[in-house]
Design an enzyme around this catalytic site. Structure first.
Site: not given
Length: 332
Positions: A87-89, A248, A253-254
């Protein structure tokens, strides 16, 4: 039972960081910890993510003891359906949190925070000024285009073209215009319905594989884009619908990583060029291809994705013994 949390958001997407109340987690690899929490402590996810304390689109992070050498911390991601692999965020938020909470020693102008996620080790770079953390970027795990230029007959929509790419999790990528959708015109619900239909179809019919671990080989969701994949100074818009039709608020991010992998594989972005990605809420992440890599048989890239995270609150949650609804429920 008392659970304590710090709430943050990155580009509007919430992140509820667990700071207390969980029992000790079984030692082992991060994927073993993920399986243990899923199988033995899932009631705590529901308490924190579901109503009345959370909501359908809540997202969470549980910090656990790292297993990989060089990791400053390790994290399990949670949402309305279960537990993600990347999870990028959340990485952006956790990078700032780690500096502010002195989980790593702050260094100006940039502090490196190495975060172990289920997909691997993520290196986050945190801007620090006067001891305070600011913007965060991270380098991805090897990301790759798994299946390009695919077509499928989707009931209710007709033939749909799509790609499947991996950016720490697998996503289907599709131009929203194929569904008769346009950003700024159609309802979020319309995007959710279209993305969910594609995800459900592909989960049933398209087998996935990952060279590192079978537990990484699942379709996390669908990202509907504006179709503006070729490099431009103009931001490209997308909406990510993942897990159980969760939306989202950030550009993802991903998901940005997966889009960059697909773009690079198709010759649409060069190494070192930075593109802006805009979410359904209007927030933006930067994304660039840093270098090429490999992932088993796949040509891959390492992406750098950047954004800003902010604090939104701290809370202490309890559950009374006779409060059945307090154990978590969802209406949507």
């Amino acid at each position: 039972m008392t659970l304590t949390v710090v709430d943050m958001h990155t580009g509007g997407e919430p992140l509820r960081i667990v700071t207390g109340g969980y029992p000790d987690i079984l030692k082992g690899t991060i994927l073993e910890k993920r399986a243990y929490v899923r199988d033995h402590l899932d009631h705590l996810r529901k308490i924190l993510m579901f109503e009345p304390r959370g909501h359908y689109d809540m997202y969470g992070a549980l910090l656990v003891e790292p297993d990989l050498p060089g990791a400053d911390l390790a994290v399990l991601f949670m949402h309305n359906e279960g537990y993600s692999t990347m999870c990028g965020h959340a990485i952006v938020a956790l990078g700032r949190y780690a500096v502010d909470e002195r989980l790593v020693a702050p260094r100006e102008p940039m502090t490196t925070v190495n975060i172990e996620a289920p997909c691997g080790l993520i290196s986050a770079a945190v801007e620090v000024r006067d001891g305070k953390a600011g913007a965060v970027s991270f380098e991805s795990v090897p990301a790759f285009l798994f299946a390009g230029d695919q077509r499928i007959e989707l009931p209710g929509y007709g033939p749909v073209g799509f790609d499947v790419a991996y950016g720490g999790a697998f996503y289907a990528l599709a131009d929203c215009r194929q569904f008769g959708l346009e950003f700024g015109r159609n309802r979020v619900r319309d995007f959710v319905d279209a993305a969910t239909a594609l995800s459900d179809k592909l989960k049933a019919e398209l087998p996935l594989s990952h060279p590192d671990h079978a537990n990484l080989a699942f379709l996390y969701g669908t990202i509907l884009t504006d179709g503006q994949d070729a490099f431009s100074d103009t931001p490209t818009k997308n909406i990510c619908v993942f897990a159980e039709a969760e939306v989202d608020r950030s550009p993802t991010g991903s998901g940005v990583t997966a889009r960059l992998a697909a773009m690079h594989a198709k010759g649409q972005i060069e190494i070192g060029r930075t593109r802006l990605f805009e979410s359904i809420a209007g927030s933006r992440f930067s994304g660039a291809v840093v270098r090429t890599a490999t992932a088993g048989p796949h040509d891959a890239i390492i992406a750098r994705v950047g954004g800003r995270a902010y604090y939104s609150g701290r809370a202490e949650f309890i559950v009374e013994d006779d409060d059945e609804l307090g154990r978590g429920f969802l209406l949507r």
